[in-house]
Design an enzyme around this catalytic site. Sequence first.
Site: not given
Length: 569
Positions: A380, A400, A422
């Site tokens: 990130t 991501n 996620d």
Amino acid sequence: MKSAYRLLSHFFIVSLFLFLPSQSNAQVGSAQTYENGILVTAEEHASKIGTQILQQGGNAVDAAVAVQFALAVTLPRAGNIGGGGFMVVHMQDGTDITLDFREKAPLMASENMYIREGEYVSRLSREGALAVGVPGVVDGMIKAIERYGRLPLETVIKPAIALAREGYKLSWAQANVLNEYTDVLKKYDGSKKYFLKNGGTKKWKEGDLFVQKDLAKTLQRIADRGREGFYSGKTADLIVDEMSQQGGLISYRDLEEYESKWRDPIDASLNGYTLHIMPPPSSGSIAIHQILEMLRPYDLKQKGFNSAEYVHLVTEAMRRAFADRAYFLGDPDFVDIPMSKLMSDSYNKERMQSFEQDNATPSDEIDHGEIPSFSESTETTHFSIVDKDGNAVAVTTTLNGNFGSKVAVSGAGFFLNNEMDDFTAEPGEPNMFGLIQGKANAVEPEKRMLSSMSPTVVTKDGKVRMVLGAAGGPMIITATLQNFLNMAVFGMEPQQANSAPRFHHQWMPDKLFYEEFGLSPDTRQILKDMGHNLTPTDGIGRAHTIFVGEDGLKYGSPDPRGDGKARGY
Ligand code: GLY
């Protein structure tokens, strides 16, 4: 990239010894100080563009929007318009608010979308079009500037458009990361065309001019038409085309209906400081709040920085907060999170009743049932901004994984995220064949996936004192926490706090991660004797941080574990 981080993580040890007395517009250690506005981002062009916007009369929100678009050009592995993120805003008038521009699952998504013949196929949620959530960045940036900015959208996007159209010279790190991903980027026509040199037959070199004409046109459409320039018209056509070619799910309706959301921050406090943190679907706020509550009864300073006693205590609090994260947290628009219980003194005291001064608590003794462990990407990016009026913005934004799904939109020139990974996508125990567990964070149409991104603004007596946040998957939470504790408890200097060795525990796997050379052999031995499973790791988080002194002087501290830049005026 790993080797680059290893190299950089060695530099941070050295940087601890380089402190100079503080002075205006000077370098303090590797922290820069400025009297007016300041930014710390992962990339030099973006930091310069943000400074330019502040100097043109923009406030911290204008600069944040300019930086987000600039990073989409200069940090294609994580900066983006094809992903999502979170913004925490503190306005000088005392407003504290957050903006959730996290991606959403497409309308056609379903809980078992990554199951094939009864088996979870992890590749499908990590690479390719099926891994893509509906992007939120463009809607988020437009909402932010419309509500809190001073400058027109066209003005703040302009420098990013110029950089994309005219090109910029690749740094060593930028060239290296593109080369490193050649094999996978070659698989997708858009990615191969835009991001590989000569279609991958040559390697990028430091100093090569990197031009992105289609991205410049996409950014120009956004500048001209606002959200319509992305969520409908030509850009939407190109996204939907890419989806149909690659077997993805995002439709015109998904794009039209995407909306970022204003949410109230979650506040935590310690030693007179108030932390305003991104609420769910970020898990960082509740986790940091819980950890601080669990630590409150103890005299942390007296235990001593990174003593075995201190590492043990903080680890046990991390372990318990992460176990709660795995069980309770998800998108608050879909699941009923017991927020007041999780954040109450009584619950956190009860959670620490099993804490033993001399023994690690095995993680499987404090869980809430059968929850799969999770693995998250660490690629990130975070940036922090304070302007001359005392407005502050913390943004963490992501695709991501590095380059997200690895799919760049042909004709539009930008990468799409792989944020669907996620969600809790793994099947549970073998006896639960095909059934996805961790219900709070299971895939549902239009749901936002749980995140660890924890942008935070810290105030004291109503004034901004720190802007915190990091890259690093679940390590974001523990890096942000430790930066805060280093300052608020141990009174470290800004760059000392950001450089100091970190440790991390996330409940499962039951491992106490520590930065190599960060704990002495005798400290490690004491922790091992307590039953901790010590595991060395390269670098825990990359935190681009601002600290504001009582005199108002602003210190920008890029994490020495990354290659960020502080700029200001
Ligand atoms: N994708 C990283 C995070 O949201 O925490």
